[in-house]
Design a protein around this motif. Sequence first.
Motif, PDB file in Angstrom:
ATOM      1  N   THR A 263       0.419  -3.164  -7.204  1.00 21.80           N
ATOM      2  CA  THR A 263      -0.061  -3.814  -8.018  1.00 21.80           C
ATOM      3  C   THR A 263       0.354  -5.662  -7.402  1.00 21.80           C
ATOM      4  OG1 THR A 263      -0.175  -3.267  -9.898  1.00 21.80           O
ATOM      5  CG2 THR A 263      -0.671  -5.485 -10.408  1.00 21.80           C
TER       6      THR A 263
ATOM      7  N   ASP B  37       1.221  -1.146   0.088  1.00 22.65           N
ATOM      8  CA  ASP B  37       0.082   0.198  -0.195  1.00 22.65           C
ATOM      9  C   ASP B  37       0.837   1.455   0.162  1.00 22.65           C
ATOM     10  OD1 ASP B  37      -2.305  -1.461   0.204  1.00 22.65           O
ATOM     11  OD2 ASP B  37      -2.086  -2.095   2.441  1.00 22.65           O
TER      12      ASP B  37
ATOM     13  N   ASP C  27      -8.115  15.263  -5.121  1.00 21.99           N
ATOM     14  CA  ASP C  27      -8.861  14.331  -5.590  1.00 21.99           C
ATOM     15  C   ASP C  27      -7.698  13.174  -5.519  1.00 21.99           C
ATOM     16  OD1 ASP C  27      -7.712  14.995  -7.823  1.00 21.99           O
ATOM     17  OD2 ASP C  27      -8.972  14.192  -8.965  1.00 21.99           O
ATOM     18  N   PHE C  28      -6.352  14.143  -4.892  1.00 16.13           N
ATOM     19  CA  PHE C  28      -5.219  12.507  -5.177  1.00 16.13           C
ATOM     20  C   PHE C  28      -5.756  11.594  -3.818  1.00 16.13           C
ATOM     21  CE2 PHE C  28      -1.687  10.609  -3.349  1.00 16.13           C
ATOM     22  CZ  PHE C  28      -1.021   9.534  -5.075  1.00 16.13           C
ATOM     23  N   LYS C  29      -5.541  10.360  -3.984  1.00 10.52           N
ATOM     24  CA  LYS C  29      -6.209   9.077  -3.013  1.00 10.52           C
ATOM     25  C   LYS C  29      -5.340   7.972  -2.606  1.00 10.52           C
ATOM     26  CE  LYS C  29     -11.148   9.923  -2.336  1.00 10.52           C
ATOM     27  NZ  LYS C  29     -11.643  10.328  -3.641  1.00 10.52           N
ATOM     28  N   LYS C  30      -4.643   8.517  -1.673  1.00  9.77           N
ATOM     29  CA  LYS C  30      -3.216   7.315  -2.134  1.00  9.77           C
ATOM     30  C   LYS C  30      -3.156   6.057  -1.897  1.00  9.77           C
ATOM     31  CE  LYS C  30      -1.336   8.662   2.326  1.00  9.77           C
ATOM     32  NZ  LYS C  30       0.322   9.467   3.003  1.00  9.77           N
ATOM     33  N   GLU C  31      -4.684   5.533  -1.236  1.00 11.81           N
ATOM     34  CA  GLU C  31      -5.670   4.275  -1.271  1.00 11.81           C
ATOM     35  C   GLU C  31      -5.424   3.794  -2.969  1.00 11.81           C
ATOM     36  OE1 GLU C  31      -8.415   6.379  -0.265  1.00 11.81           O
ATOM     37  OE2 GLU C  31      -6.416   7.143   1.135  1.00 11.81           O
ATOM     38  N   GLU C  32      -5.120   4.932  -4.222  1.00 11.48           N
ATOM     39  CA  GLU C  32      -5.639   4.298  -5.679  1.00 11.48           C
ATOM     40  C   GLU C  32      -4.904   4.383  -5.776  1.00 11.48           C
ATOM     41  OE1 GLU C  32      -8.079   7.196  -7.511  1.00 11.48           O
ATOM     42  OE2 GLU C  32      -9.596   6.879  -6.054  1.00 11.48           O
ATOM     43  N   HIS C  33      -3.405   3.872  -5.103  1.00 17.17           N
ATOM     44  CA  HIS C  33      -2.534   4.261  -5.991  1.00 17.17           C
ATOM     45  C   HIS C  33      -0.854   3.229  -5.335  1.00 17.17           C
ATOM     46  CE1 HIS C  33      -3.250   6.887  -8.780  1.00 17.17           C
ATOM     47  NE2 HIS C  33      -3.846   8.049  -7.153  1.00 17.17           N
TER      48      HIS C  33
END
Lengths: 158, 425
Positions: B158, B126, B149-155
Motif C-alpha cells: 500500500t 512494487d 491471471d495473477f498480476k504482480k502489478e496488482e499486489h
Amino acid sequence: MNEQLETYFAVTQLHARYASVVDAIDWDAWCELFVDDCVYRIQPRENYERGFPLATLSFTSKGMLKDRAYGIRETLFHDPYYQRHVIGAPLILSSTEDRITCESSYAVFRTKLSELSTVFNVGRYIDEIVRTDEGLKFKSRQCVYDSEMIPNSIIYPI
Amino acid sequence: MQSAESVAPERRQSSAPLTWFEDGTSRIPFRVYTEPESHQRELERFFYKNHWCYVGLEAEIPNVGDFKRTAIGERSVVMSRAEDGSVQVFENVCAHRGMQFCRERHGNRKDFVCPYHQWSYSLKGDLQGVPFIRGVKQDGKVNGGMPPDFKKEEHGLTKLRVATRGGVVFATFDHAMESFEDFVGEAVLHYFDRMFNGRTLKILGYNRQRIPGNWKLMQENIKDPYHPGLLHTWFVTFGLWRADNKSELKMDRHFRHASMISTRGNAQTANEVSKVSSFKQTMQLHDARFLDIVPEAWWNGPTAVMTTLFPSVILQQQVNSVSTRHIQPRGNGEFDFVWTHFGYDDDTPEMTERRLRQSNLFGPAGFVSADDGEVIELSQKGFEQKPEHRALAELGGRDVGDTDHMVTETLIRGMYAYWRKVMDE
Ligand code: FES
Ligand SMILES: [Fe+2]
C-alpha cells in the motif's frame, strides 16, 4: 595482582556509593562524586551506536550537575518516585596511576507511590575515573541505555 | 446476584454519548480522552484520511536505498529513498499474507524482502519477486504456481502519497488529499518555511518517550501558553519565560494548526511582570552555558516559535534548539513521542554544540519538558476516574481567534472546534 584487586575493589565501592546516593535522593553527594571538569551523559543506545551526538541529558561540568540538582529540587514538577540501582561487576578496561576506564551494566527500577515496582531504565555505564586526594571520582560517566522508550520522563540521575 | 447499582456505573462509562455542554468548545468532555471507540474514529478521520501526517526528515534517508520505519497513527510505514532519488512511503504490511515485514528501524537496502515467503518489493513498494510463481517442475509436470491471471502489478504494498517541503516528509493514505501547502494554510506555512528554509538539515539524534495519556493532550500542551510560566518554573527562574514577552498566536482557517510566536522581552525584572510566586530573582545558573543563546538570522525576530501541525507533529524552535516531535498514538490512553533534534548544514561546530547543550532543556528529561509528560499522565488519570465530567478552557474568553498575547486558551478551543466538525459532534 594486589594492585589490580585494589583498583577493582575501589571501583566497585565507587559504583556502590553512586547507587547509594542517587537512590537516597542525595543530589549534593551525587555532584561530589565527580571532578569539576566532568562529563555526565544519559544517551539512548541508538544515538550512541549510530554516532548521533544527541543525549537525553548531557552535562559537561560539575556546575551543570548542580544546576540539575537545583532543577530536580526546585523547579521540575514530577510524580514522586523511588529509584533503585543494581549495578553489575565492572569490567576494568585500563588502569594507570591516575586514571581508570571501565564499564558495567546497570538496571534501574522505579517505584511510584501506591504502585508496583517496574523496570525503568537499563543500560551500560561507560566510565572514566580519576584518582584524586579524596579517592576515586568520575571524570566521565556515560549512561548508554537500551530502553527503547522512556516511561514518560527521567527526572533523577540514572 | 449482581445488583443494579454495581453494573450501572460501568454501563454509563462505556455507552453514554459524548456530551458537549454548549455550542462552543470551552468545556471539553473528558470522554474525548477516554473512549476507545472515539479513538478509532479519530484515527480514521485525522490520521488515515484528509490529513498530511509527519513521517520524517529527508536528511534521515540521504542515499538511495536508505529507509526509516516509522508510524502514521497506529499503522507502521516505511519511508525510503528510491533509485530516482524520490522519497517513497509505503505501509509495512506484506501484500501476501500481511506480515509486518520490516523490523529494523533504519538501514540501507536494494529491496525489501518479506521473510515469510520471500516476496520482494522495490524501494517504491512494487512487488518484484514471488517464489514459485510459475510452480515447480517435477517428473515433467508443473506443480502449483500462482493462477495464470495473477498480476504482480496488482499486489504491491500500500503506497502513500508523499509531500516534501524544506526537507520535511509528510505522507497520507488519502490520495485525494489537498496539497500540503493548502493543508497547512498560509499563516502557519510562513512559520514552517522559516524553520525549513531549504537548508540541508543535519540530524543530531533521537529521544523516545511513551506517555500514558491521550495523544491530543500533547497537541493541547503546545497550544497552551497559559502553563509555561507556571508549570515550568525553570523557564521563569532563569528568565526565559516572561509574561511581558511579545507574543502572537496564529492559526490556519480551520483552527487545527497553530503557531505560538514569542520574542523575549528585556524590560523590567521578571517578577515585576510575571508575578509568579515561585520566581527566585537571585538564582543564577552554576553553568550559564545552558542559556548561551546566540540569535540566528533566520529567526527574523522571534526567539521561540512552537508550531502544532494537526494531528501528528510539533515543530520546535526554542532559541537555538530545533526539533520535530512526532506523535504516535497507541490506543486512547497512551502515545509515543519521538523527538528528532537537528541542526543545519551550515552550522559552525560551536552552533552544533550550542544546540546540543540547549537540548538539555527539552525532551523526556528536559528542564522544561519532562514535566509536560508528567502533567499529561496525571490529567489522563483524572479523566479516567471521572469520564462524565469536563475540562474548562475559558482563559481569554469562549471564542476562537488569533491573538497578540499569551493569556488565552483560544488555540485549544480552536482545535476542538475543528475536532467537533470532523467528528460530527
Ligand atoms: S506473508 Fe510476506 S511473503 Fe508471505
Ligand atoms: Fe510545557
